[in-house]
Design an enzyme around this catalytic site. Sequence first.
Site, PDB file in Angstrom:
ATOM      1  N   SER A   7     -50.503 -33.123  29.978  1.00 57.75           N
ATOM      2  CA  SER A   7     -50.031 -33.629  28.295  1.00 57.75           C
ATOM      3  C   SER A   7     -50.109 -35.163  28.543  1.00 57.75           C
ATOM      4  CB  SER A   7     -48.597 -33.199  28.210  1.00 57.75           C
ATOM      5  OG  SER A   7     -48.006 -34.206  27.355  1.00 57.75           O
ATOM      6  N   HIS A  32     -53.659 -31.377  26.522  1.00 54.68           N
ATOM      7  CA  HIS A  32     -52.358 -31.389  25.569  1.00 54.68           C
ATOM      8  C   HIS A  32     -52.004 -32.476  25.124  1.00 54.68           C
ATOM      9  CE1 HIS A  32     -48.999 -29.009  24.133  1.00 54.68           C
ATOM     10  NE2 HIS A  32     -48.282 -30.079  24.382  1.00 54.68           N
ATOM     11  N   ASP A  34     -49.539 -34.301  22.155  1.00 59.70           N
ATOM     12  CA  ASP A  34     -48.183 -34.282  21.622  1.00 59.70           C
ATOM     13  C   ASP A  34     -48.241 -35.216  20.086  1.00 59.70           C
ATOM     14  OD1 ASP A  34     -46.793 -32.190  23.104  1.00 59.70           O
ATOM     15  OD2 ASP A  34     -47.074 -33.709  24.591  1.00 59.70           O
ATOM     16  N   MET A  36     -46.111 -36.410  17.103  1.00 64.23           N
ATOM     17  CA  MET A  36     -44.680 -36.308  16.578  1.00 64.23           C
ATOM     18  C   MET A  36     -44.683 -37.265  15.585  1.00 64.23           C
ATOM     19  SD  MET A  36     -42.919 -36.681  20.242  1.00 64.23           S
ATOM     20  CE  MET A  36     -43.068 -35.583  21.756  1.00 64.23           C
ATOM     21  N   HIS A  65     -50.337 -30.043  19.645  1.00 65.97           N
ATOM     22  CA  HIS A  65     -49.094 -29.605  19.399  1.00 65.97           C
ATOM     23  C   HIS A  65     -48.513 -30.326  18.311  1.00 65.97           C
ATOM     24  CE1 HIS A  65     -44.816 -29.094  21.460  1.00 65.97           C
ATOM     25  NE2 HIS A  65     -44.936 -28.651  20.500  1.00 65.97           N
ATOM     26  N   MET A  67     -45.839 -31.406  16.259  1.00 65.90           N
ATOM     27  CA  MET A  67     -44.188 -31.449  16.020  1.00 65.90           C
ATOM     28  C   MET A  67     -43.892 -32.209  14.741  1.00 65.90           C
ATOM     29  SD  MET A  67     -43.177 -32.117  20.020  1.00 65.90           S
ATOM     30  CE  MET A  67     -44.913 -32.297  20.443  1.00 65.90           C
ATOM     31  N   MET A 136     -41.369 -23.645  23.973  1.00 71.34           N
ATOM     32  CA  MET A 136     -40.890 -24.830  24.598  1.00 71.34           C
ATOM     33  C   MET A 136     -39.478 -24.599  25.610  1.00 71.34           C
ATOM     34  SD  MET A 136     -42.721 -27.330  23.237  1.00 71.34           S
ATOM     35  CE  MET A 136     -41.601 -28.444  23.956  1.00 71.34           C
ATOM     36  N   GLY A 141     -39.896 -33.575  21.906  1.00 73.52           N
ATOM     37  CA  GLY A 141     -39.555 -34.982  21.356  1.00 73.52           C
ATOM     38  C   GLY A 141     -39.917 -35.914  22.482  1.00 73.52           C
ATOM     39  N   PHE A 142     -39.798 -35.592  23.625  1.00 73.45           N
ATOM     40  CA  PHE A 142     -39.711 -36.452  24.823  1.00 73.45           C
ATOM     41  C   PHE A 142     -40.226 -35.728  26.049  1.00 73.45           C
ATOM     42  CE2 PHE A 142     -36.403 -37.717  22.125  1.00 73.45           C
ATOM     43  CZ  PHE A 142     -36.552 -39.337  21.701  1.00 73.45           C
ATOM     44  N   GLY A 143     -40.878 -36.598  27.083  1.00 75.54           N
ATOM     45  CA  GLY A 143     -41.441 -36.153  28.412  1.00 75.54           C
ATOM     46  C   GLY A 143     -40.147 -36.151  29.316  1.00 75.54           C
ATOM     47  N   ASP A 174     -44.229 -25.408  27.950  1.00 75.97           N
ATOM     48  CA  ASP A 174     -44.171 -26.735  27.850  1.00 75.97           C
ATOM     49  C   ASP A 174     -42.836 -27.309  27.786  1.00 75.97           C
ATOM     50  OD1 ASP A 174     -44.857 -29.462  27.085  1.00 75.97           O
ATOM     51  OD2 ASP A 174     -45.364 -28.968  25.061  1.00 75.97           O
ATOM     52  N   GLY A 175     -42.646 -28.313  28.922  1.00 80.30           N
ATOM     53  CA  GLY A 175     -41.139 -28.820  29.102  1.00 80.30           C
ATOM     54  C   GLY A 175     -40.779 -28.714  30.387  1.00 80.30           C
ATOM     55  N   GLY A 176     -40.758 -29.474  31.510  1.00 79.40           N
ATOM     56  CA  GLY A 176     -40.126 -29.511  32.494  1.00 79.40           C
ATOM     57  C   GLY A 176     -40.825 -28.484  33.667  1.00 79.40           C
ATOM     58  N   GLY A 196     -46.645 -32.864  31.702  1.00 79.17           N
ATOM     59  CA  GLY A 196     -46.587 -34.386  31.638  1.00 79.17           C
ATOM     60  C   GLY A 196     -46.192 -35.204  32.442  1.00 79.17           C
ATOM     61  N   SER A 197     -44.977 -35.277  32.969  1.00 79.43           N
ATOM     62  CA  SER A 197     -44.405 -36.246  33.831  1.00 79.43           C
ATOM     63  C   SER A 197     -45.037 -35.641  35.152  1.00 79.43           C
ATOM     64  CB  SER A 197     -43.111 -36.394  33.892  1.00 79.43           C
ATOM     65  OG  SER A 197     -42.247 -35.207  33.464  1.00 79.43           O
TER      66      SER A 197
HETATM   67  C1  DX5 Z   1     -42.218 -32.593  24.561  1.00 78.01           C
HETATM   68  C2  DX5 Z   1     -43.707 -32.469  24.690  1.00 78.01           C
HETATM   69  C3  DX5 Z   1     -44.327 -32.179  25.898  1.00 78.01           C
HETATM   70  C4  DX5 Z   1     -43.955 -33.070  26.958  1.00 78.01           C
HETATM   71  C5  DX5 Z   1     -43.603 -32.513  28.160  1.00 78.01           C
HETATM   72  O1  DX5 Z   1     -41.923 -32.485  23.425  1.00 78.01           O
HETATM   73  O2  DX5 Z   1     -44.293 -31.306  23.835  1.00 78.01           O
HETATM   74  O3  DX5 Z   1     -45.693 -31.704  25.927  1.00 78.01           O
HETATM   75  O4  DX5 Z   1     -45.175 -33.885  27.226  1.00 78.01           O
HETATM   76  O5  DX5 Z   1     -43.331 -33.386  29.203  1.00 78.01           O
HETATM   77  P1  DX5 Z   1     -42.853 -33.009  30.666  1.00 78.01           P
HETATM   78  O6  DX5 Z   1     -43.967 -32.106  31.454  1.00 78.01           O
HETATM   79  O7  DX5 Z   1     -42.621 -34.287  31.351  1.00 78.01           O
HETATM   80  O8  DX5 Z   1     -41.738 -32.154  30.600  1.00 78.01           O
HETATM   81 ZN    ZN Z   2     -46.163 -30.556  23.908  1.00 76.32          ZN
END
Ligand code: DX5
Ligand code: ZN
Length: 227
Positions: A7, A32, A34, A36, A65, A67, A136, A141-143, A174-176, A196-197
């Site tokens: 991501s 991927h 995102d 928003m 994706h 949002m 999700m 909203g955030f990484g 997606d997420g964590g 992502g991170s």
């Molecule tokens: C959050 C995004 C994710 C985000 C995930 O709203 O949809 O795609 O990049 O970030 P990580 O992998 O850091 O949780």
């Molecule tokens: Zn995403």
Amino acid sequence: MIELAPSILSADFARLGEEIAAAERGGGTVIHLDVMDGHFVPNITLGPQVVNSVRKVTRLPLDCHLMIENADEFIPAFADAGADWVSVHYEACRHLHRSLELIAHHGMKPAVVLNPATRVDLIVDILPMVHHVLIMSVNPGFGGQQFISFSLEKIRRLAELRHEMGLAFRIEVDGGVAHDTVAAIVQAGADLLVAGSAVFGGGHPERDARGLLAAAREAADQVDRPE
Ligand code: DX5
Ligand code: ZN
């Protein structure tokens, strides 16, 4: 097959081309993105223009994706920008069936996303229409947020439904998604891993993508060949 979808939300946007190339060398096979809008989620990121720029630097499928509210209004623009897969949120679409048809009509693969608080069983009727379902595992909203553990049960339920219904949609998470969570996620039945991170956050996207994918595939092999 397990695939990694880096991501770009956590990438350095001033060096996006290099960041994507590094994640690709590390084994990422889907990019991927995102999107928003500051309404559906409390953050603003990128739109079709950035998708179009990314289209020029990679041949990998672009997984958008959305949002956003009013997704239907923007679907043609994402198609023109070169998006391959488009996912819309169950919670943001008043007429989800119509939105999925619209995505397919524009030649892209449709997918539906569920927030952590949305039950998997609500989408049973539209499962035959989707290329993938995105679970999700954080609130969008955030990484860099912490993985919500009950997502594992939702992945298992979705895998069970896929089996019962004889379908072949993919299960994306997606997420964590990170080194400490990826084994459980894969073993629950996910096959498309957004990160992502865990890929871009440490400044070594090639190495970190490779390590995460290796951990995911090792966990998948353990399920295929139980002791
Ligand atoms: C959050 C995004 C994710 C985000 C995930 O709203 O949809 O795609 O990049 O970030 P990580 O992998 O850091 O949780
Ligand atoms: Zn995403």
